[in-house]
Motif scaffolding. Structure first.
Motif, short mmCIF file in Angstrom:
data_model
loop_
_atom_site.label_atom_id
_atom_site.label_comp_id
_atom_site.label_asym_id
_atom_site.label_seq_id
_atom_site.Cartn_x
_atom_site.Cartn_y
_atom_site.Cartn_z
N GLU A 2 0.82 -1.22 0.00
CA GLU A 2 0.00 0.00 0.00
C GLU A 2 0.85 1.26 0.00
O GLU A 2 0.32 2.37 -0.17
CB GLU A 2 -0.95 0.00 1.20
N ASP A 3 2.16 1.12 0.20
CA ASP A 3 3.06 2.28 0.12
C ASP A 3 3.51 2.53 -1.31
O ASP A 3 4.25 3.49 -1.57
CB ASP A 3 4.29 2.05 1.00
N ASN A 4 3.10 1.63 -2.22
CA ASN A 4 3.44 1.75 -3.65
C ASN A 4 4.94 1.70 -3.89
O ASN A 4 5.45 2.30 -4.85
CB ASN A 4 2.85 3.04 -4.26
N GLU A 5 5.63 0.97 -3.05
CA GLU A 5 7.08 0.80 -3.21
C GLU A 5 7.39 -0.56 -3.82
O GLU A 5 6.63 -1.51 -3.70
CB GLU A 5 7.78 0.91 -1.85
N LYS A 6 8.54 -0.63 -4.50
CA LYS A 6 8.99 -1.90 -5.07
C LYS A 6 9.56 -2.78 -3.97
O LYS A 6 10.33 -2.31 -3.13
CB LYS A 6 10.05 -1.66 -6.14
N GLY A 7 9.15 -4.03 -3.94
CA GLY A 7 9.64 -4.95 -2.92
C GLY A 7 9.56 -6.39 -3.39
O GLY A 7 9.36 -6.68 -4.58
N TYR A 8 9.69 -7.29 -2.44
CA TYR A 8 9.69 -8.72 -2.74
C TYR A 8 8.25 -9.23 -2.85
O TYR A 8 7.42 -8.97 -1.98
CB TYR A 8 10.41 -9.50 -1.64
N LEU A 9 7.97 -9.99 -3.91
CA LEU A 9 6.68 -10.65 -4.04
C LEU A 9 6.67 -11.91 -3.18
O LEU A 9 7.53 -12.78 -3.34
CB LEU A 9 6.42 -11.02 -5.51
N VAL A 10 5.70 -12.01 -2.28
CA VAL A 10 5.64 -13.14 -1.36
C VAL A 10 4.22 -13.69 -1.30
O VAL A 10 3.26 -13.02 -1.67
CB VAL A 10 6.10 -12.75 0.07
N CYS A 11 4.11 -14.91 -0.81
CA CYS A 11 2.81 -15.52 -0.53
C CYS A 11 2.76 -15.83 0.96
O CYS A 11 3.69 -16.43 1.51
CB CYS A 11 2.62 -16.79 -1.35
N LYS A 12 1.67 -15.43 1.61
CA LYS A 12 1.56 -15.55 3.06
C LYS A 12 0.98 -16.88 3.51
O LYS A 12 1.02 -17.20 4.70
CB LYS A 12 0.72 -14.39 3.61
N SER A 13 0.41 -17.62 2.58
CA SER A 13 -0.17 -18.93 2.90
C SER A 13 0.12 -19.88 1.75
O SER A 13 0.53 -19.47 0.67
CB SER A 13 -1.68 -18.83 3.11
N SER A 14 -0.12 -21.15 1.98
CA SER A 14 0.04 -22.13 0.92
C SER A 14 -1.15 -22.06 -0.04
O SER A 14 -2.15 -21.39 0.21
CB SER A 14 0.15 -23.53 1.53
N ALA A 15 -1.03 -22.75 -1.16
CA ALA A 15 -2.12 -22.96 -2.12
C ALA A 15 -2.03 -24.40 -2.60
O ALA A 15 -0.95 -25.01 -2.54
CB ALA A 15 -2.02 -21.98 -3.28
N PRO A 16 -3.13 -24.97 -3.09
CA PRO A 16 -3.13 -26.41 -3.41
C PRO A 16 -2.05 -26.86 -4.37
O PRO A 16 -1.54 -27.97 -4.26
CB PRO A 16 -4.53 -26.63 -4.00
N SER A 17 -1.71 -26.01 -5.34
CA SER A 17 -0.79 -26.45 -6.39
C SER A 17 0.66 -26.07 -6.13
O SER A 17 1.54 -26.39 -6.95
CB SER A 17 -1.22 -25.86 -7.74
N MET A 18 0.95 -25.39 -5.05
CA MET A 18 2.34 -25.07 -4.75
C MET A 18 3.10 -26.36 -4.48
O MET A 18 2.60 -27.26 -3.82
CB MET A 18 2.43 -24.13 -3.54
N THR A 19 4.31 -26.46 -5.03
CA THR A 19 5.11 -27.66 -4.85
C THR A 19 5.14 -28.06 -3.38
O THR A 19 5.36 -27.23 -2.50
CB THR A 19 6.53 -27.49 -5.39
N LYS A 20 4.87 -29.35 -3.12
CA LYS A 20 4.83 -29.77 -1.73
C LYS A 20 6.23 -29.96 -1.17
O LYS A 20 6.41 -30.06 0.03
CB LYS A 20 4.00 -31.04 -1.56
N LEU A 62 6.90 -16.90 5.05
CA LEU A 62 6.50 -16.26 3.80
C LEU A 62 7.23 -16.94 2.64
O LEU A 62 8.44 -17.11 2.69
CB LEU A 62 6.85 -14.76 3.79
N TRP A 63 6.48 -17.31 1.61
CA TRP A 63 7.07 -17.86 0.40
C TRP A 63 7.69 -16.70 -0.38
O TRP A 63 7.00 -15.76 -0.78
CB TRP A 63 5.99 -18.54 -0.43
N ASP A 64 8.99 -16.74 -0.61
CA ASP A 64 9.69 -15.71 -1.38
C ASP A 64 9.78 -16.18 -2.83
O ASP A 64 10.46 -17.16 -3.13
CB ASP A 64 11.08 -15.47 -0.81
N HIS A 65 9.10 -15.48 -3.72
CA HIS A 65 9.01 -15.95 -5.10
C HIS A 65 10.17 -15.51 -5.99
O HIS A 65 10.28 -15.96 -7.13
CB HIS A 65 7.69 -15.49 -5.72
N GLY A 66 11.01 -14.62 -5.49
CA GLY A 66 12.18 -14.22 -6.28
C GLY A 66 11.89 -13.14 -7.30
O GLY A 66 12.70 -12.92 -8.20
N ASP A 67 10.75 -12.44 -7.19
CA ASP A 67 10.40 -11.37 -8.12
C ASP A 67 10.30 -10.04 -7.38
O ASP A 67 9.85 -9.99 -6.23
CB ASP A 67 9.05 -11.63 -8.78
N TRP A 68 10.70 -8.96 -8.07
CA TRP A 68 10.41 -7.62 -7.59
C TRP A 68 9.00 -7.25 -8.04
O TRP A 68 8.66 -7.40 -9.21
CB TRP A 68 11.39 -6.60 -8.16
#
Length: 666
Positions: free
Chosen positions: A480-498, A518-524
């Motif tokens: 919400e600060d409109n800044e560039k940062g790390y794309l992350v996922c805060k929870s699992s999802a069914p298709s994420m590699t187990k 936090l899942w760190d996806h490696g993207d800005w």
């Protein structure tokens, strides 16, 4: 590539009221009395006061029923995250099979899809084949029987190093039927990359072809498969599809191991009872390159591998029964299986093309869209940039009005190419569903829906059921600060590699080690003031070449195998066509001298071992690399010198003179 949001700040696509009102996601919202998309997304990831069931558990349960996905045995629990998001179990206690959902039920005598076309295929030579669901069911059963005859059962791995022929579809689904783990391998990979994947997966059966057509020429695939098998071991049975009408005398042939598809598969019974397997049974092993070490074997399950692409094709790509879906991808890349499963789960029709996008002329894609009445067309930004160079006149003779939606993934867009795609291919009315997730997700973290307005290059926002955020280096949310940062996922999802095939240690290190839970996806990533989400490239060292990922270590390893090379470093550089091009620095062994001939030899060697897309754009010779006192090569310094950036703190560099050597090499 554009990095500033100012270049991307104009809304160039607004969906019509008719398009919005007729969309699948709008119907879902109406059924659940949800007013807008933001409220819908919040409902799919967060607990809502007063709702008896809400958040992730509500959505991923509801979507199974809403999409009419079938389990043989009902699950007892949607998810169990007792061991944390890293090791979430999905659809606990349930049993199903992807093959039942994408083939069997649509081919049943009482199904309205039994005689519907499941697959349309066009060869580069113009040959067209159509396969109905009934025919696909028979072919899939023959594959399953052939696999069982060769001792393949639940949990066994099967390599798919195949040309893009229609038989890839029953081959993939036949693996699912018997409970085997399909291991798709890109047909453009060279020997070393193919062997690495066969060896790691320990495939005892490999499906391949004699070859395929590319730009009017026959490309030999069988000899590369043979060399890879010799290097990797494990393979006991090779089943060869005869695409080029080859004779055994034309090929290297091992009578004890090699069989033609027609003999091994074509003679089998077309009846088979699909196995019921647990929700978490492995279905696919998809490989993706990391920044170091060998490629990562990414493990996907039957439940996740079905539910996620089915959800995305239905809601983001707005699946309709009359759709004809074409995504330009090899079966060896994640988008190949994703396209097949996601569309066939709904009884849809997919289109497959064998050859080059510009053969015999740059209008090949436009001609096929017109000829086959295709409604959805997905392609990489790199390919669009290449086609755009040929000019608008190549589209003028074709009717592209059947296109309802466009798609893209794999790399950032530049605004000019995005606009060209929207206005010239989509005629301003077909939105670009620019999606991002990856092999590890077998789906999307970010994707628009038919409800979204679009700015050039935007990915809309977080996908339904995906709990996504942007954080700073300390893991604090800055979306919400409109800044560039790390794309992350805060929870699992069914298709994420187990996990990873190699075990939990590397899995945790790759995705969960930067931040706590936090899942760190490696993207800005960045969210602008209007709520549009954008990506700005990789925050790790993976080289993303034309939407295909390769690890620097793989490129460096291919170079070092040459007798002349003592050490090598590979980096990525901006490229107008590919998005990212490979640039390499090489230290030669004593007795070898810098020469253009040697430079071309090294480029060719990388292409032969990893595939032509990964051939270095430049091979630069140096005497040494900047290193730390522990002997670690500092790639960020090499990258910074190449790009002419300020290098920052150099106090850790043991040999700063090497920086000048790197600079002088250009």
């Amino acid at each position: 590539m554009a990095d500033s949001l100012e270049e991307l700040d104009e809304v160039l696509y607004e969906p019509s009221d008719e398009f919005v009102d007729g969309s699948n996601v709008s119907a879902f919202m109406q059924e659940h009395d949800i007013a807008d998309f933001d409220e819908l997304h919040e409902r799919t990831v967060s607990e809502v006061d007063g709702e008896p069931a809400s958040g992730l558990d509500w959505f991923w349960d509801e979507v199974v029923d809403y999409l009419d996905l079938e389990f043989y045995e009902d699950y007892d629990q949607v998810r169990d995250d007792t061991d944390g998001p890293q090791f979430t179990d999905w659809y606990v206690g349930g049993e199903l099979n992807i093959a039942h959902n994408v083939v069997d039920r649509h081919a049943a005598p009482d199904s309205g899809n039994r005689n519907k076309v499941a697959t349309i295929w066009e060869g580069e030579d113009g040959e067209v084949r159509e396969i109905t669901y009934h025919e696909l069911h028979q072919q899939t059963n023959r594959v399953a029987n052939a696999l069982e005859e060769r001792g393949i059962g639940t949990g066994d791995t099967v390599g798919l190093y195949m040309p893009m022929v229609p038989e890839i579809v029953p081959l993939l689904y036949g693996c699912f039927k018997v409970g085997a783990i399909a291991v798709p391998i890109f047909s453009g990979f060279g020997v070393d990359a193919t062997a690495t994947r066969i060896s790691d997966a320990e495939c005892t059966v490999l499906f391949t072809g004699d070859g395929f057509y590319r730009r009017g020429s026959a490309v030999d695939l069988k000899s590369a498969a043979d060399e890879a098998i010799e290097e990797a071991g494990h393979v006991e049975h090779t089943i060869v599809y005869n695409r080029l009408d080859s004779e055994e005398s034309d090929l290297s042939w091992d009578d004890d191991r090699d069989e033609w598809w027609a003999d091994a598969v074509g003679t089998q019974s077309d009846e088979y009872e699909t196995k019921s397997v647990p929700s978490d049974q492995e279905s696919m092993l998809l490989y993706s390159s990391g920044t170091t070490g060998k490629p990562k074997g990414i493990v996907h399950t039957h439940a996740g591998g079905l539910v996620q692409p089915a959800k995305e094709i239905f809601f983001s790509f707005d699946h309709k029964p009359s759709d004809r879906f074409f995504w330009v991808s090899d079966i060896g890349w994640m988008m190949g299986p994703w396209t097949l499963i996601g569309n066939h789960a709904h009884g849809g029709t997919i289109f497959i093309y064998e050859g080059a996008p510009d053969h015999p002329e740059p209008d090949r894609f436009w001609e096929m869209i017109d000829d086959h009445g295709l409604t959805t067309f997905g392609i990489s930004p790199t390919a669009i940039r290449a086609l755009q160079k040929h000019g608008d006149e190549w589209l003028e003779d074709y009717d592209l009005s059947t296109l309802r939606l466009l798609g893209s993934t794999g790399e950032p867009w530049d605004p000019d190419s995005w606009k060209w795609f929207l206005e010239n291919v989509g005629q301003g009315t077909a939105p670009i569903m620019n999606i991002s997730g990856g092999t590890e997700i077998f789906g999307c973290f970010l994707q628009p829906t038919p409800l979204h307005s679009l700015k050039p290059g935007t990915l809309g926002g977080p996908a339904l059921g995906m709990d996504i955020d942007i954080v700073d280096a300390q893991g604090n949310s800055i979306a919400e600060d409109n800044e560039k940062g790390y794309l992350v996922c805060k929870s699992s999802a069914p298709s994420m590699t187990k996990s990873l095939w190699s075990g939990d240690e590397r899995y945790l290190e790759e995705y969960w080690s930067r931040f706590d839970d936090l899942w760190d996806h490696g993207d800005w990533a960045q969210k602008d003031e209007d709520g549009f989400w954008f990506l700005h490239g990789r925050s790790d060292d993976v080289l993303n070449v034309a939407g295909r990922k390769v690890g620097p270590a793989e490129v460096e390893g291919a170079l070092i195998e040459h007798d002349a090379v003592n050490a090598a470093v590979a980096i990525g550089a901006d490229d107008e066509t590919k998005g990212t091009a490979v640039v390499t620095y090489v230290i030669l062994n004593e007795g070898y001298e810098e020469a253009d001939d040697l430079r071309e030899e090294l480029r060719a060697q990388v292409g032969e071992e990893l595939g032509k897309p990964f051939r270095p754009r430049e091979v630069l010779f140096v005497d040494e690399f900047p290193k730390t006192q522990s002997g670690k090569i500092v790639r960020r310094i090499i990258q910074g010198v190449y790009e002419g950036e300020e290098l920052g703190d150099l106090s850790s560099i043991e040999n700063p003179d090497a920086i000048d050597d790197i600079d002088d090499a250009r």
